[in-house]
Motif scaffolding. Structure first.
Motif, PDB file in Angstrom:
ATOM      1  N   HIS A 216     -12.669   2.256  -3.554  1.00 32.73           N
ATOM      2  CA  HIS A 216     -12.935   1.167  -3.145  1.00 32.73           C
ATOM      3  C   HIS A 216     -10.871   0.596  -3.456  1.00 32.73           C
ATOM      4  N   ILE A 217     -10.565   0.427  -2.087  1.00 38.01           N
ATOM      5  CA  ILE A 217      -9.187  -0.441  -2.488  1.00 38.01           C
ATOM      6  C   ILE A 217      -8.604  -1.464  -2.740  1.00 38.01           C
ATOM      7  N   ASN A 218      -8.207  -2.458  -2.920  1.00 35.10           N
ATOM      8  CA  ASN A 218      -7.841  -3.433  -2.506  1.00 35.10           C
ATOM      9  C   ASN A 218      -7.524  -3.715  -1.909  1.00 35.10           C
ATOM     10  N   GLU A 219      -7.358  -4.244  -0.476  1.00 34.80           N
ATOM     11  CA  GLU A 219      -5.952  -3.836   0.263  1.00 34.80           C
ATOM     12  C   GLU A 219      -4.977  -4.973   0.545  1.00 34.80           C
ATOM     13  N   ASP A 220      -5.953  -6.423  -0.145  1.00 36.01           N
ATOM     14  CA  ASP A 220      -5.233  -7.609  -0.041  1.00 36.01           C
ATOM     15  C   ASP A 220      -4.055  -6.688  -1.361  1.00 36.01           C
ATOM     16  N   LEU A 221      -4.000  -6.725  -2.715  1.00 32.05           N
ATOM     17  CA  LEU A 221      -4.123  -6.195  -3.669  1.00 32.05           C
ATOM     18  C   LEU A 221      -2.432  -5.051  -2.696  1.00 32.05           C
TER      19      LEU A 221
ATOM     20  N   LYS B  83      -1.038  -4.282 -11.289  1.00 33.04           N
ATOM     21  CA  LYS B  83      -2.055  -5.022  -9.924  1.00 33.04           C
ATOM     22  C   LYS B  83      -3.416  -4.108 -10.861  1.00 33.04           C
TER      23      LYS B  83
ATOM     24  N   GLY C 266      -7.290  -3.932 -11.484  1.00 36.56           N
ATOM     25  CA  GLY C 266      -7.974  -4.293  -9.683  1.00 36.56           C
ATOM     26  C   GLY C 266      -7.037  -3.328  -9.056  1.00 36.56           C
ATOM     27  N   LEU C 267      -6.514  -3.412  -8.292  1.00 33.24           N
ATOM     28  CA  LEU C 267      -5.728  -2.366  -7.066  1.00 33.24           C
ATOM     29  C   LEU C 267      -6.903  -1.154  -6.404  1.00 33.24           C
ATOM     30  N   VAL C 268      -8.015  -0.515  -7.384  1.00 34.25           N
ATOM     31  CA  VAL C 268      -8.686   0.490  -7.070  1.00 34.25           C
ATOM     32  C   VAL C 268     -10.125   0.105  -8.044  1.00 34.25           C
ATOM     33  N   GLU C 269     -11.026   0.372  -7.465  1.00 34.69           N
ATOM     34  CA  GLU C 269     -12.141   0.381  -8.437  1.00 34.69           C
ATOM     35  C   GLU C 269     -13.474   1.845  -7.943  1.00 34.69           C
TER      36      GLU C 269
END
Length: 319
Positions: free
Chosen positions: A195-200, A253, A255-258
């Motif tokens: 899961h990619i954090n789109e906002d970051l 950054k 939490g950029l990707v989980e």
């Protein structure tokens, strides 16, 4: 929790299938079942392999033991191995291991009569059973190396040298000796959930996105040329190396990707030696696992009977 049921119904989905290669998904189960299946495929699915060699004449450069060892490692077609008897359990030959129910006989008679080196291969082995023969690795008929179907080289002979022998092939499992293992390799991996954090991600410049994508040793991520959004192109290429996570932290950054591993989903890769087809290898492994579970269930029933009937139950089993 008392009364709760943890029964599962595992599902298998075939992704890619060839005679000697298979890729499939195993879902709705846990790692213990996946690993049990892997281990059974490697070491407990039976095949047929040469186990006894009687050499009549050997004037080659290799000694008798060397040739016997090479013969044992030649994979033999083993579609009927499941139905054969183990030589130690065969009552037709009293465990001698040389009858039609538990063995297959091979003969090899070759002599070099020219000045050209003669290759003695698995093609020179003559079987008493047409269903049990050396595996043919001639893949592409148009290939220069495989068009003549030379087989697996056993030894090379010069003028005047001769090799005559009789060999007995028997049923066995990889747990006893590697020559009986039907699998070249069996591996599985946890299916990754990315899961990619789109906002970051939007806070990064295009150059920073490229730098982050390139930090992965394998091509898991890519940048859409139109939208310039980072996307997951091949989640299964991820090797759980945490490089992209470390890179995100280094860029400030976190939490950029989980990335997590799905605990109930596995991706298997199976390569067969050719003794049995990859699909049959999986089916045989499942059948053997079922037999093992039946044996466990029977033993539990036996323990309960002993608790109920005491010495009488043990006596009825001959204990």
């Amino acid at each position: 929790m008392e009364g709760a049921s943890y029964a599962r119904m595992p599902r298998v989905k075939i992704r890619e299938l060839k005679d000697d290669y298979m890729k499939f998904e195993l879902r709705d189960t846990d790692a213990s079942v996946a690993n049990a299946l892997r281990r059974v495929m490697i070491s407990e699915v039976p095949t047929i392999a040469i186990d006894l060699v009687e050499i009549e004449v050997n004037s080659s450069v290799l000694n008798d033991e060397f040739i016997a060892h090479r013969l044992g490692l030649i994979p033999l077609t083993s579609e009927r191995a499941m139905a054969m008897r183990f030589s130690r359990d065969c009552d037709a030959c009293d465990g001698d291991g040389q009858c039609e129910y538990c063995s297959v006989e091979f003969h090899l008679r070759v002599k070099c009569i020219t000045d050209q080196t003669l290759d003695v291969t698995s093609k020179d082995l003559y079987s008493s059973d047409h269903t049990v023969v050396p595996v043919d690795f001639s893949a592409d008929p148009s290939s220069l190396e495989s068009s003549d179907g030379r087989g697996i080289i056993i030894v090379k002979l010069r003028r005047g040298q001769e090799l005559r022998l009789r060999a007995i092939a028997r049923k066995g499992i990889g747990k006893d000796h590697a020559k009986w293992s039907p699998a070249a390799t069996v591996t599985f991996m946890y299916e990754p959930d990315i899961h990619i954090n789109e906002d970051l991600m939007e806070s990064l410049t295009l150059e920073e996105k490229r730098e982050w994508v390139d930090s992965s040793p394998t091509r898991v991520f890519d940048i859409d040329p139109v939208t310039q959004q980072v996307m997951v192109v091949d989640p299964e290429a991820y090797s759980y190396d945490d490089e992209v996570i470390k890179k995100a932290e280094a860029m400030g950054k976190p939490g950029l990707v989980e990335i997590t591993a799905k605990q109930d989903s596995f991706i298997f890769t199976v390569e067969s030696t050719g003794a049995v087809k990859a699909s049959q290898l999986l089916l045989n492994a499942i059948e053997i696992l079922k037999q093992k579970l039946d044996a466990v269930r029977l033993s539990e029933d036996t323990v309960e009977a002993d608790d109920q009937f005491g010495e009488l139950g043990a006596h009825m089993r001959g204990g």
